[in-house]
Design a protein around this motif. Sequence first.
Motif, mmCIF file in Angstrom:
data_model
loop_
_atom_site.group_PDB
_atom_site.id
_atom_site.type_symbol
_atom_site.label_atom_id
_atom_site.label_comp_id
_atom_site.label_asym_id
_atom_site.label_seq_id
_atom_site.Cartn_x
_atom_site.Cartn_y
_atom_site.Cartn_z
ATOM 1 N N GLY A 35 0.814 -1.203 0.000
ATOM 2 C CA GLY A 35 0.000 0.000 0.000
ATOM 3 C C GLY A 35 0.844 1.248 0.000
ATOM 4 N N ASP A 36 0.171 2.386 0.129
ATOM 5 C CA ASP A 36 0.833 3.695 0.120
ATOM 6 C C ASP A 36 0.998 4.192 1.553
ATOM 7 N N TYR A 37 2.138 4.851 1.784
ATOM 8 C CA TYR A 37 2.479 5.360 3.105
ATOM 9 C C TYR A 37 2.945 6.803 3.003
ATOM 10 N N GLN A 38 2.348 7.655 3.817
ATOM 11 C CA GLN A 38 2.726 9.069 3.919
ATOM 12 C C GLN A 38 3.934 9.184 4.840
ATOM 13 N N ALA A 39 4.958 9.877 4.418
ATOM 14 C CA ALA A 39 6.136 10.103 5.252
ATOM 15 C C ALA A 39 5.859 11.224 6.249
ATOM 16 N N ILE A 40 6.306 11.033 7.486
ATOM 17 C CA ILE A 40 6.119 12.026 8.539
ATOM 18 C C ILE A 40 7.469 12.280 9.204
ATOM 19 N N ILE A 41 7.919 13.511 9.138
ATOM 20 C CA ILE A 41 9.153 13.896 9.817
ATOM 21 C C ILE A 41 8.851 14.003 11.302
ATOM 22 N N VAL A 42 9.706 13.414 12.118
ATOM 23 C CA VAL A 42 9.523 13.453 13.571
ATOM 24 C C VAL A 42 10.507 14.430 14.184
ATOM 25 N N GLY A 43 10.201 14.836 15.404
ATOM 26 C CA GLY A 43 11.103 15.721 16.126
ATOM 27 C C GLY A 43 10.634 17.160 16.090
ATOM 28 N N PRO A 44 11.499 18.043 16.485
ATOM 29 C CA PRO A 44 11.129 19.458 16.584
ATOM 30 C C PRO A 44 10.900 20.096 15.216
ATOM 31 N N LYS A 45 10.223 21.242 15.238
ATOM 32 C CA LYS A 45 9.916 21.983 14.009
ATOM 33 C C LYS A 45 11.172 22.261 13.182
ATOM 34 N N LEU A 46 12.297 22.487 13.849
ATOM 35 C CA LEU A 46 13.556 22.753 13.153
ATOM 36 C C LEU A 46 13.921 21.598 12.220
ATOM 37 N N MET A 47 13.675 20.366 12.666
ATOM 38 C CA MET A 47 13.978 19.202 11.833
ATOM 39 C C MET A 47 13.084 19.185 10.599
ATOM 40 N N GLN A 48 11.822 19.572 10.745
ATOM 41 C CA GLN A 48 10.916 19.623 9.601
ATOM 42 C C GLN A 48 11.375 20.680 8.598
ATOM 43 N N ILE A 49 11.812 21.815 9.100
ATOM 44 C CA ILE A 49 12.309 22.885 8.219
ATOM 45 C C ILE A 49 13.560 22.418 7.481
ATOM 46 N N PHE A 50 14.471 21.760 8.206
ATOM 47 C CA PHE A 50 15.694 21.233 7.598
ATOM 48 C C PHE A 50 15.348 20.246 6.479
ATOM 49 N N ALA A 51 14.375 19.370 6.725
ATOM 50 C CA ALA A 51 13.962 18.397 5.713
ATOM 51 C C ALA A 51 13.374 19.088 4.484
ATOM 52 N N LYS A 52 12.580 20.136 4.704
ATOM 53 C CA LYS A 52 11.989 20.864 3.580
ATOM 54 C C LYS A 52 13.049 21.476 2.672
ATOM 55 N N ILE A 53 14.185 21.821 3.249
ATOM 56 C CA ILE A 53 15.274 22.418 2.473
ATOM 57 C C ILE A 53 16.129 21.354 1.806
ATOM 58 N N THR A 54 16.500 20.306 2.555
ATOM 59 C CA THR A 54 17.476 19.345 2.042
ATOM 60 C C THR A 54 16.895 18.282 1.114
ATOM 61 N N LEU A 55 15.684 17.803 1.366
ATOM 62 C CA LEU A 55 15.147 16.743 0.522
ATOM 63 C C LEU A 55 15.047 17.148 -0.953
ATOM 64 N N PRO A 56 14.560 18.332 -1.282
ATOM 65 C CA PRO A 56 14.550 18.713 -2.702
ATOM 66 C C PRO A 56 15.961 18.779 -3.316
ATOM 67 N N LEU A 57 16.951 19.114 -2.513
ATOM 68 C CA LEU A 57 18.324 19.212 -3.022
ATOM 69 C C LEU A 57 18.894 17.859 -3.430
ATOM 70 N N ILE A 58 18.364 16.767 -2.849
ATOM 71 C CA ILE A 58 18.872 15.443 -3.199
ATOM 72 C C ILE A 58 17.895 14.688 -4.113
ATOM 73 N N GLY A 59 16.979 15.414 -4.736
ATOM 74 C CA GLY A 59 16.100 14.807 -5.731
ATOM 75 C C GLY A 59 14.733 14.400 -5.222
ATOM 76 N N PHE A 60 14.376 14.789 -3.998
ATOM 77 C CA PHE A 60 13.085 14.417 -3.446
ATOM 78 C C PHE A 60 12.157 15.630 -3.386
ATOM 79 N N TYR A 61 12.071 16.346 -4.508
ATOM 80 C CA TYR A 61 11.203 17.506 -4.641
ATOM 81 C C TYR A 61 9.751 17.036 -4.676
#
Length: 156
Positions: A35-61
Motif C-alpha cells: 500500500g501507500d504510506y505518507q512520510a512524517i518527519i519526527v522531532g522538533p519543528k527545526l527538523m521539519q524545516i531542515f527536511a523541507k530544504i534538504t530533501l529537494p536538493l537530493i532529488g526528493f522535490y
Amino acid sequence: MTSFAMNSTNISKPASYYVKKFGGLAAVDESTSIGDYQAIIVGPKLMQIFAKITLPLIGFYRWKGKRLQGNGKGVNIYLDKNNNDFPKNPMNIATSASWLDQKPALILSYPAGSPFFCRFLRDELRRLDDDTIILVGWIDLPILRRSPNAMLLRKI
C-alpha cells in the motif's frame, strides 16, 4: 507550489527516540504491508524545516512517501503540479539484517541506474502499530553511515 509534500504534523519525540524504539520491534511483513504510506518527519519543528530544504536538493522535490508493491518491489510517491500522485525512483525490497542491531528488518534499497544520491540510501522498516512503520534511514557514505535517522510512514 510547495517543494515538500510530506505530512508536517509535529510529532514532538525526537528521531533518536524512534531509532531506539526500532530495536524492540518486529520486521515489517512485506506481504501484509502492501500500500501507500505518507512520510512524517519526527522531532522538533527545526527538523521539519531542515527536511523541507534538504530533501529537494537530493532529488526528493514534492516527495510524499512510499508505495510498497509486493514481490520485492516498491517506489517513492511524489506529487505533480496538480497534486496528483506519481511514482518515481523504484526500490528493491527484501528482509535482511538491520545495520542498527543485526535483527531482521524490511530493507529498501535502490537499484543500479537510480539517481546518483539514491544509490547511497538504505531504509530499514519495522512495524510500530497497525498503521505506522518506523523507517530508520542510512546514507551509505563514510561518516554518515554511523548516523541513522528516523521518520514515520503512516498508511494512507
